[in-house]
Design a protein around this motif. Structure first.
Motif, PDB file in Angstrom:
ATOM      1  N   GLY A  71       0.793  -1.222   0.000  1.00 52.67           N
ATOM      2  CA  GLY A  71       0.000   0.000   0.000  1.00 52.67           C
ATOM      3  C   GLY A  71       0.819   1.263   0.000  1.00 52.67           C
ATOM      4  O   GLY A  71       0.359   2.307  -0.476  1.00 52.67           O
ATOM      5  N   ALA A  72       2.045   1.201   0.527  1.00 47.41           N
ATOM      6  CA  ALA A  72       2.909   2.387   0.529  1.00 47.41           C
ATOM      7  C   ALA A  72       3.175   2.854  -0.889  1.00 47.41           C
ATOM      8  O   ALA A  72       3.133   4.057  -1.191  1.00 47.41           O
ATOM      9  CB  ALA A  72       4.225   2.063   1.246  1.00 47.41           C
ATOM     10  N   PHE A 207      -6.233  13.424   0.958  1.00 51.34           N
ATOM     11  CA  PHE A 207      -7.412  13.414   0.101  1.00 51.34           C
ATOM     12  C   PHE A 207      -7.581  12.058  -0.578  1.00 51.34           C
ATOM     13  O   PHE A 207      -8.689  11.516  -0.650  1.00 51.34           O
ATOM     14  CB  PHE A 207      -7.287  14.522  -0.941  1.00 51.34           C
ATOM     15  CG  PHE A 207      -8.544  14.767  -1.725  1.00 51.34           C
ATOM     16  CD1 PHE A 207      -9.723  15.108  -1.087  1.00 51.34           C
ATOM     17  CD2 PHE A 207      -8.547  14.658  -3.105  1.00 51.34           C
ATOM     18  CE1 PHE A 207     -10.887  15.337  -1.810  1.00 51.34           C
ATOM     19  CE2 PHE A 207      -9.700  14.886  -3.831  1.00 51.34           C
ATOM     20  CZ  PHE A 207     -10.870  15.222  -3.184  1.00 51.34           C
ATOM     21  N   VAL A 208      -6.481  11.490  -1.076  1.00 47.64           N
ATOM     22  CA  VAL A 208      -6.530  10.167  -1.694  1.00 47.64           C
ATOM     23  C   VAL A 208      -6.955   9.117  -0.667  1.00 47.64           C
ATOM     24  O   VAL A 208      -7.783   8.230  -0.957  1.00 47.64           O
ATOM     25  CB  VAL A 208      -5.169   9.807  -2.307  1.00 47.64           C
ATOM     26  CG1 VAL A 208      -5.127   8.343  -2.751  1.00 47.64           C
ATOM     27  CG2 VAL A 208      -4.862  10.715  -3.491  1.00 47.64           C
ATOM     28  N   ASP A 224      -4.120  -0.005  -0.646  1.00 45.37           N
ATOM     29  CA  ASP A 224      -3.698   1.334  -0.241  1.00 45.37           C
ATOM     30  C   ASP A 224      -4.197   1.579   1.170  1.00 45.37           C
ATOM     31  O   ASP A 224      -5.134   0.931   1.636  1.00 45.37           O
ATOM     32  CB  ASP A 224      -4.203   2.392  -1.223  1.00 45.37           C
ATOM     33  CG  ASP A 224      -5.605   2.851  -0.910  1.00 45.37           C
ATOM     34  OD1 ASP A 224      -5.805   4.042  -0.667  1.00 45.37           O
ATOM     35  OD2 ASP A 224      -6.507   1.988  -0.892  1.00 45.37           O
ATOM     36  N   TRP A 225      -3.557   2.508   1.848  1.00 49.59           N
ATOM     37  CA  TRP A 225      -3.783   2.659   3.280  1.00 49.59           C
ATOM     38  C   TRP A 225      -5.182   3.137   3.614  1.00 49.59           C
ATOM     39  O   TRP A 225      -5.779   2.694   4.595  1.00 49.59           O
ATOM     40  CB  TRP A 225      -2.726   3.592   3.860  1.00 49.59           C
ATOM     41  CG  TRP A 225      -1.346   2.994   3.795  1.00 49.59           C
ATOM     42  CD1 TRP A 225      -1.040   1.680   3.643  1.00 49.59           C
ATOM     43  CD2 TRP A 225      -0.103   3.698   3.876  1.00 49.59           C
ATOM     44  NE1 TRP A 225       0.315   1.501   3.629  1.00 49.59           N
ATOM     45  CE2 TRP A 225       0.922   2.726   3.771  1.00 49.59           C
ATOM     46  CE3 TRP A 225       0.247   5.031   4.021  1.00 49.59           C
ATOM     47  CZ2 TRP A 225       2.277   3.064   3.816  1.00 49.59           C
ATOM     48  CZ3 TRP A 225       1.594   5.377   4.062  1.00 49.59           C
ATOM     49  CH2 TRP A 225       2.598   4.407   3.967  1.00 49.59           C
ATOM     50  N   LEU A 244      -5.811   0.394  12.895  1.00 47.53           N
ATOM     51  CA  LEU A 244      -4.906   1.424  13.408  1.00 47.53           C
ATOM     52  C   LEU A 244      -3.565   1.419  12.695  1.00 47.53           C
ATOM     53  O   LEU A 244      -2.880   2.444  12.650  1.00 47.53           O
ATOM     54  CB  LEU A 244      -4.690   1.242  14.913  1.00 47.53           C
ATOM     55  CG  LEU A 244      -5.945   1.346  15.787  1.00 47.53           C
ATOM     56  CD1 LEU A 244      -5.576   1.199  17.255  1.00 47.53           C
ATOM     57  CD2 LEU A 244      -6.663   2.663  15.550  1.00 47.53           C
ATOM     58  N   PHE A 245      -3.161   0.286  12.124  1.00 47.11           N
ATOM     59  CA  PHE A 245      -1.868   0.219  11.447  1.00 47.11           C
ATOM     60  C   PHE A 245      -1.841   1.091  10.192  1.00 47.11           C
ATOM     61  O   PHE A 245      -0.944   1.934  10.043  1.00 47.11           O
ATOM     62  CB  PHE A 245      -1.520  -1.237  11.120  1.00 47.11           C
ATOM     63  CG  PHE A 245      -1.338  -2.099  12.336  1.00 47.11           C
ATOM     64  CD1 PHE A 245      -0.516  -1.692  13.382  1.00 47.11           C
ATOM     65  CD2 PHE A 245      -1.986  -3.320  12.448  1.00 47.11           C
ATOM     66  CE1 PHE A 245      -0.349  -2.477  14.511  1.00 47.11           C
ATOM     67  CE2 PHE A 245      -1.818  -4.123  13.568  1.00 47.11           C
ATOM     68  CZ  PHE A 245      -0.996  -3.697  14.604  1.00 47.11           C
ATOM     69  N   PRO A 246      -2.798   0.961   9.260  1.00 51.05           N
ATOM     70  CA  PRO A 246      -2.778   1.877   8.110  1.00 51.05           C
ATOM     71  C   PRO A 246      -3.075   3.321   8.493  1.00 51.05           C
ATOM     72  O   PRO A 246      -2.516   4.244   7.899  1.00 51.05           O
ATOM     73  CB  PRO A 246      -3.861   1.303   7.185  1.00 51.05           C
ATOM     74  CG  PRO A 246      -4.742   0.483   8.068  1.00 51.05           C
ATOM     75  CD  PRO A 246      -3.844  -0.068   9.127  1.00 51.05           C
TER      76      PRO A 246
END
Length: 276
Positions: A71-72, A207-208, A224-225, A244-246
């Motif tokens: 996701g990064a 925003f994303v 993605d996060w 909570l991680f993302p």
């Protein structure tokens, strides 16, 4: 162009640079560091962390750490691409409007005012609902909406530069438009534009993530996060830490970039004060 003094690096700036450097590493090498595939089902949903799965499993039994690493690349990449495109559109148009003046400047400024009068989220939701949430549409929509802000800043900065004595002398020498843009306006406008780039990246990044949380951002099978927070939010009801991680990753990147931007602005102000 003046740059911050690296010898006076405060703790907050060092922390920000460390976070940004770590984010760059994850962006470039994240998928290679992931121990499992981003769509690979490995066990029961919301399984506890273990030696094999350091952050546990998500709502579908996929490795949370691997999805964070994948996701990064997507979260940072989409935001970075949108910001770069918005600056490539907004800066030249803003500079040209300030240099030419007259009706092109007036029409451009009024058009941007109309676009900016509509909330960005509403505009993005309408476009994405109509055209879909593919990556090109997502990046292009955000870039075009964000370019209005870049246009306004570039125009204001350039208007302050073109009335300076060195710019007037260059005009009296008969220098052309391209020469003025490349040699007079751009070098002197870089510091505020660089600071704006960091701030616009933070805004676009959040925003994303918000669009992905609403289901209109990055779409599966890509991780993605923002989408990971949405997918795992039910875990909060059961006292689980999966969402909570993302969310923490999003906050970490935003804080890191803001710390670097604040340091850069403070360093520039300090150097300018010493030069006086």
């Amino acid at each position: 162009m003046t740059l911050p003094v690296f010898g006076r690096l405060p703790l907050s700036a060092a922390l920000g640079l460390l976070i940004v450097a770590a984010t760059v590493v994850l962006f470039v090498f994240g998928p290679m560091l992931a121990p499992f595939g981003q769509e690979e089902v490995l066990g029961t949903p919301f399984a506890d962390p273990s030696a094999a799965h350091l952050l546990g499993l998500d709502q579908n039994g996929r490795d949370m750490l691997s999805r964070l690493l994948y996701g990064a690349q997507m979260s940072v990449g989409v935001s970075l691409a949108a910001v770069l495109i918005s600056f490539c559109i907004g800066i030249p148009l803003g500079f040209l409007a300030a240099l030419t003046g007259g009706w092109p400047d007036l029409i451009g400024a009024r058009f941007v005012d109309v676009i900016m009068s509509i909330p960005v989220l509403i505009s993005a939701l309408v476009v994405l609902q109509a055209l879909g949430s593919s990556l090109p549409v997502l990046i292009g929509t955000i870039a075009l909406l964000d370019s209005t802000r870049v246009f306004r800043l570039s125009r204001v900065v350039a208007q302050g530069i073109v009335v300076m004595e060195y710019a007037e002398v260059a005009r009296l020498r008969g220098e052309g438009l391209w020469w003025m843009l490349r040699r007079e306006i751009l070098p002197n406008a870089l510091p505020p534009l660089m600071a704006e780039f960091g701030m616009r990246f933070c805004f676009t990044f959040l925003f994303v993530a918000g669009l992905s949380y609403l289901g209109l951002g990055v779409q599966p099978p890509f991780a993605d996060w923002g989408g990971m927070v949405r997918d795992n939010q039910q875990g909060i009801l059961y006292g689980l830490y999966a969402p909570l991680f993302p969310a923490g990753a999003i906050a970490r990147v935003t804080i890191g970039v803001n710390l670097v931007v604040d340091w850069a602005l403070a360093g520039r102000t300090t150097v300018q004060g010493e030069n006086r």
